[in-house]
Design an enzyme around this catalytic site. Structure first.
Site, mmCIF file in Angstrom:
data_model
loop_
_atom_site.group_PDB
_atom_site.id
_atom_site.type_symbol
_atom_site.label_atom_id
_atom_site.label_comp_id
_atom_site.label_asym_id
_atom_site.label_seq_id
_atom_site.Cartn_x
_atom_site.Cartn_y
_atom_site.Cartn_z
ATOM 1 N N ARG A 49 61.848 56.572 80.048
ATOM 2 C CA ARG A 49 60.490 57.006 79.731
ATOM 3 C C ARG A 49 59.724 55.913 78.996
ATOM 4 O O ARG A 49 60.305 54.912 78.583
ATOM 5 C CB ARG A 49 60.533 58.285 78.882
ATOM 6 C CG ARG A 49 61.392 58.086 77.623
ATOM 7 C CD ARG A 49 60.939 58.843 76.436
ATOM 8 N NE ARG A 49 59.641 58.441 75.984
ATOM 9 C CZ ARG A 49 59.407 57.354 75.242
ATOM 10 N NH1 ARG A 49 60.373 56.516 74.882
ATOM 11 N NH2 ARG A 49 58.175 57.064 74.847
ATOM 12 N N GLY A 50 58.411 56.174 78.796
ATOM 13 C CA GLY A 50 57.542 55.183 78.176
ATOM 14 C C GLY A 50 56.864 54.398 79.293
ATOM 15 O O GLY A 50 57.552 53.921 80.206
ATOM 16 N N ALA A 51 55.535 54.286 79.217
ATOM 17 C CA ALA A 51 54.774 53.745 80.358
ATOM 18 C C ALA A 51 55.318 52.405 80.887
ATOM 19 O O ALA A 51 55.631 52.302 82.078
ATOM 20 C CB ALA A 51 53.302 53.636 79.980
ATOM 21 N N ARG A 83 56.087 60.076 88.369
ATOM 22 C CA ARG A 83 55.241 60.573 87.269
ATOM 23 C C ARG A 83 53.816 60.082 87.530
ATOM 24 O O ARG A 83 53.622 58.901 87.816
ATOM 25 C CB ARG A 83 55.761 60.071 85.900
ATOM 26 C CG ARG A 83 57.121 60.671 85.541
ATOM 27 C CD ARG A 83 57.482 60.403 84.095
ATOM 28 N NE ARG A 83 56.771 61.281 83.180
ATOM 29 C CZ ARG A 83 56.788 61.119 81.854
ATOM 30 N NH1 ARG A 83 57.440 60.109 81.307
ATOM 31 N NH2 ARG A 83 56.132 61.957 81.068
ATOM 32 N N GLN A 105 59.869 62.884 71.100
ATOM 33 C CA GLN A 105 60.050 61.435 71.197
ATOM 34 C C GLN A 105 59.869 60.762 69.828
ATOM 35 O O GLN A 105 60.441 59.706 69.576
ATOM 36 C CB GLN A 105 59.045 60.826 72.198
ATOM 37 C CG GLN A 105 59.338 61.149 73.646
ATOM 38 C CD GLN A 105 58.610 62.380 74.134
ATOM 39 O OE1 GLN A 105 58.316 63.292 73.361
ATOM 40 N NE2 GLN A 105 58.316 62.435 75.414
ATOM 41 N N ASP A 162 49.148 55.596 78.067
ATOM 42 C CA ASP A 162 49.745 55.616 79.410
ATOM 43 C C ASP A 162 48.761 55.142 80.465
ATOM 44 O O ASP A 162 49.159 54.723 81.547
ATOM 45 C CB ASP A 162 50.247 57.026 79.751
ATOM 46 C CG ASP A 162 51.520 57.305 78.972
ATOM 47 O OD1 ASP A 162 51.418 57.656 77.771
ATOM 48 O OD2 ASP A 162 52.612 57.115 79.524
ATOM 49 N N ASN A 204 47.406 59.577 76.561
ATOM 50 C CA ASN A 204 48.660 59.295 75.858
ATOM 51 C C ASN A 204 49.347 60.634 75.605
ATOM 52 O O ASN A 204 48.806 61.706 75.906
ATOM 53 C CB ASN A 204 48.400 58.534 74.555
ATOM 54 C CG ASN A 204 49.688 57.995 73.952
ATOM 55 O OD1 ASN A 204 50.532 57.437 74.648
ATOM 56 N ND2 ASN A 204 49.888 58.181 72.657
ATOM 57 N N LYS A 205 50.535 60.574 75.041
ATOM 58 C CA LYS A 205 51.333 61.773 74.793
ATOM 59 C C LYS A 205 50.490 62.877 74.168
ATOM 60 O O LYS A 205 49.730 62.646 73.236
ATOM 61 C CB LYS A 205 52.499 61.411 73.876
ATOM 62 C CG LYS A 205 53.432 62.532 73.517
ATOM 63 C CD LYS A 205 53.980 63.284 74.713
ATOM 64 C CE LYS A 205 54.724 62.406 75.688
ATOM 65 N NZ LYS A 205 54.933 63.064 77.014
HETATM 66 C C1 LIG Z 1 54.742 51.956 75.048
HETATM 67 S S1 LIG Z 1 54.815 53.561 75.442
HETATM 68 C C2 LIG Z 1 53.175 54.233 75.561
HETATM 69 C C3 LIG Z 1 53.195 55.608 76.103
HETATM 70 O O1 LIG Z 1 53.911 55.610 77.297
HETATM 71 C C4 LIG Z 1 53.792 56.620 75.103
HETATM 72 O O2 LIG Z 1 52.939 56.722 74.004
HETATM 73 C C5 LIG Z 1 53.960 57.948 75.778
HETATM 74 O O3 LIG Z 1 53.071 58.753 75.799
HETATM 75 C C6 LIG Z 1 55.249 58.178 76.476
HETATM 76 O O4 LIG Z 1 55.341 59.428 77.096
HETATM 77 P P1 LIG Z 1 56.716 59.864 77.789
HETATM 78 O O5 LIG Z 1 56.403 61.205 78.376
HETATM 79 O O6 LIG Z 1 57.745 59.904 76.716
HETATM 80 O O7 LIG Z 1 57.012 58.835 78.846
#
Ligand SMILES: CSC[C@@H](O)[C@@H](O)C(=O)COP(=O)(O)O
Length: 342
Positions: free
Chosen positions: A49-51, A86, A187, A228, A238-239
């Site tokens: 996970r994470g963009a 995703r 997270q 994201d 973002n999240k």
């Molecule tokens: C460098 S990570 C930036 C974003 O991807 C992060 O803030 C986020 O929202 C991640 O979401 P996730 O659903 O855990 O993939």
């Protein structure tokens, strides 16, 4: 392909493996991943996970498959399927577009491998640049609030927003971080707390609904978050819960920064309303399952709203910290982001 090693993904001696981010912090389990179905499951279940990390891990898999002699048509299919895992983080789409382009080269195996290597190495450099620029905005002794996980686990380098915090701590040695636990999948509570502990940066964990009273008490100096996808007008996804923080920051007059690499910009999307928001399984909100244990606290069929992300409008953002510089509202309104991607 050369060996490429990051905190949560590694390609080493011909084998690709990823650290299971769903099991962290109490179990550190690496999964080998050598086929498309496995990588799709890892991404959809948020083990990967994470963009930036999603795009890079998917790219490394495609490069591995190309080296194994998988035919062009199958590689194309793999790229399309991975891209669809995703919908919100645009880094994945950018990576898959780059691989698709490499597939048109006469020596497409070399093209794909070089592209995957380049994307990975570039991400390390982008993280360094963002972190250095962002650290300039932090003062000695600042209490910084962050959301979700934007650290080394989510990138090939030191992270985005958390990278800024890391650099600021290296500079001053006295920052303190408020970590929003980040419901529903935690997270912040699991991954950001884990990384800050590893980096020996002082932090305090809070539930998401405690941020307002902290701000009212004057205990938050800055808010830094990741993204994201950032649209041309500066709105960003973002999240889920990021927008809450931005509204609170505005009310309490607290600087609110979004930190992201150029690979998170999507200037083909005009504004936040045009960003697709991933909706996730209702069970994530009704209770917990899997490695979190098994608990159902809501009625079995409770109606649930579970968007993985929300949109923060540009008018609530103090600054966009990119690898190329820090931009203010006026610059973004004047089309700076579009200019950067031309
Ligand atoms: C460098 S990570 C930036 C974003 O991807 C992060 O803030 C986020 O929202 C991640 O979401 P996730 O659903 O855990 O993939």
């Amino acid at each position: 392909m050369q060996n490429l090693i990051a905190s949560s993904v590694k390609y080493e001696n011909g084998s690709l493996s990823v650290l299971d981010q769903y099991l962290l912090p109490h179990q550190q389990v690496w999964h080998q991943c050598h086929d498309v179905e496995t990588m799709k499951e890892l991404i959809i279940s948020l083990k990967v996970r994470g963009a930036p990390l999603i795009g890079l891990s998917a790219s490394l898999l495609v490069a591995y498959l190309a080296e194994q002699g998988v035919v062009k048509g199958e590689l194309e299919k793999a790229i399309n399927e991975l891209e669809a895992t995703r919908p919100t983080a645009v880094n994945l789409m950018h990576c898959m577009t780059a691989l698709r382009k490499a597939l048109t080269q006469s020596d497409y195996v070399a093209g794909i491998v070089t592209t995957a290597e380049r994307l990975f190495i570039e991400d390390i450099e982008l993280c360094e640049r963002m972190a250095s620029r962002g650290a300039e905005l932090i003062n000695s002794g600042d209490n910084i609030l962050t959301h979700c996980n934007t650290g080394a686990l989510a990138t090939a380098g030191i992270g985005t927003a958390l990278g800024v915090i890391y650099k600021a701590q290296q500079k001053y040695g006295n920052v303190h971080v408020w970590v929003n636990e980040t419901r529903p999948l935690l997270q912040g509570g699991r991954l950001t707390a884990f990384e800050l502990e590893r980096w020996k940066i002082p932090y305090t964990l809070i539930c998401d609904n405690m941020a307002a009273s902290l701000m009212a008490a004057g205990k938050v100096d800055k808010i830094v978050v990741g993204a994201d996808r950032i649209a041309a007008n500066g709105d960003f996804a973002n999240k889920v819960g990021t927008y809450n923080l931005a509204v609170l920051a505005y009310f309490h007059n607290i600087p609110f920064y979004v930190v992201a690499p150029i690979t998170t910009l999507d200037t083909n999307t005009a504004c936040g309303d045009d960003i697709e928001i991933e909706q996730r399984n209702p069970q994530e909100v009704r209770g917990v399952s899997g490695s979190f244990g098994e608990a159902l606290w809501a009625p079995t069929n409770a109606n649930v709203y579970n968007p993985a992300f929300d949109i923060t409008p540009a008018k609530l953002v103090t600054g966009w910290v990119l690898d190329t510089g820090v931009y203010n509202q006026q610059q973004v309104l004047m089309g700076k982001l579009k200019e950067l991607t031309q």
